[in-house]
Design an enzyme around this catalytic site. Structure first.
Site, short mmCIF file in Angstrom:
data_model
loop_
_atom_site.label_atom_id
_atom_site.label_comp_id
_atom_site.label_asym_id
_atom_site.label_seq_id
_atom_site.Cartn_x
_atom_site.Cartn_y
_atom_site.Cartn_z
N TYR A 25 -1.81 0.40 9.95
CA TYR A 25 -2.00 -0.32 8.68
C TYR A 25 -0.73 -0.24 7.83
CZ TYR A 25 -3.57 -1.09 3.88
OH TYR A 25 -3.67 -1.53 2.59
N THR A 52 0.82 -1.21 0.00
CA THR A 52 0.00 0.00 0.00
C THR A 52 0.85 1.26 0.00
OG1 THR A 52 -1.47 1.31 1.40
CG2 THR A 52 -0.10 -0.26 2.53
#
Ligand code: UDP
Length: 334
Positions: A143, A119
């Site tokens: 995250y 990501t």
């Protein structure tokens, strides 16, 4: 000769199911490995579904033993910035230990190619945009931190065991399969586009615009929205690059163009001919102001030409087509 199999963890999920379709179109048999916690059984259409959890090493081991994949595509993860701030342990466990269990299985079963769903959250707040792969990695939420740690784990696995990997750092996956076979649906939704389309259909309260005081032209946060089918094709190309012997690599997947939340809303209103009810709200913790990819490396390494990628209009058209039909069907069946 039987089809080469690819184990796709999270194959019933949003990006994973589109990757399965792209794998099948390229001649592979995608084996979806998914616990259906957020994925959908209806999204598994191009190969078998193995019900299992990446946190369960014996289930992972059995799937490798039964199907003998030539490679792994690893999507199964927790992937919500806001939730990761509230529930960091969940993120560290699933995103890191899940990846570790797969690496162990690859080692035992002699699988040496691994395509990893990473990501742009690994970059944190970038010193400048667009963001190239070499930009500093300073995640600002659990995250991004857990995905960066998983990338580091893969790097160590490459050194020690010769596992070659592609870390594909997505910007904002969006849109739906233009054939209408699959699209975005999660049990709990936090993403801008599906929430906006629900608000527009009157199925939810007005859309909160999360932050109107960002240092951007209209005060709302900027993201690089990339069509999920372009992401899916990029995964197949990354797989084939590794199968052809390429060393490991990290690669941004974005279009190179940023759009603010207000621009997304305006484009959706133009495409649907309806108004999006919205309200201004405070920023969401963990959200950076602007994330836009430098897509040069993906263009060179994966032949992912920004000029051939679907832009915001096409993203919203396909998302809207899917969303309106899917919602109507669910309301009818309810
Ligand atoms: N966003 C928003 N309202 C919402 C959900 C998201 O304004 O109800 C904003 C969010 O702050 C971010 C952008 O939309 O700037 C994209 O958020 P999303 O959750 O879709 O993806 P993320 O960037 O977190 O991966």
């Amino acid at each position: 000769m039987s089809q080469a199999k690819v184990l796709v963890t999270g194959g019933a999920g949003y990006v994973g199911s589109h990757a399965c379709k792209a794998l099948a179109a390229a001649g592979y048999l995608p084996v979806a490995f998914d616990n259906l916690s957020t994925g959908n059984r209806w999204a598994v259409r191009w190969g078998p579904l193995v019900l299992g959890d990446v946190l369960d090493p014996s289930a992972v081991h059995l799937a490798f033993k039964q199907y003998r994949p030539i490679a792994v595509m690893h999507f199964a993860a927790a992937a919500l910035v806001g939730e990761s701030v509230r529930e960091p342990a969940l993120y560290w466990r699933l995103n890191l230990v899940g990846t570790l269990n797969l690496i162990e299985a690859c080692r035992i079963h002699d699988v040496s190619v691994f395509v990893f769903s990473s990501t742009c959250a690994v970059y944190g707040i970038p010193p400048s945009v667009p963001i190239a792969e070499a930009a500093p990695k300073r995640p600002i939420n659990p995250y991004g931190a857990s995905k960066l740690a998983a990338e580091q784990l893969l790097q160590d696995a490459e050194t020690a065991y010769g596992l070659r990997y592609a870390a594909l750092r997505y910007f904002n996956a969006a849109g739906a399969d233009p054939d209408g076979e699959i699209g975005e649906h999660r049990p709990v939704e936090t993403h801008l586009i599906p929430l906006m389309l629900d608000a527009l259909l009157g199925l939810r309260p007005p859309l909160p615009i999360l932050g109107t005081d960002y240092p951007t032209a209209d005060g709302t946060a900027i993201r690089d929205y990339v069509h999920v089918c372009d992401l899916a094709v990029a995964h197949v190309r990354a797989l084939e690059r590794l199968l052809a012997g390429s060393p490991s690599f990290a690669c941004n997947l974005g279009t190179g163009e940023g759009h603010s939340v207000r621009q997304v809303i305006e484009t959706a209103e133009r495409i649907t001919g309806r108004q999006v009810p919205c309200i201004e709200a405070p920023r969401r913790p963990g959200d950076p102001p602007e994330l836009v990819a430098d897509p040069s490396f993906a263009r060179d390494a994966l032949k992912l030409m920004p000029s051939n990628m679907m832009g915001l209009e096409r993203i919203l058209e396909t998302a809207w087509a899917w969303h309106a039909r899917y919602r109507a069907r669910r309301l009818r069946d309810a």
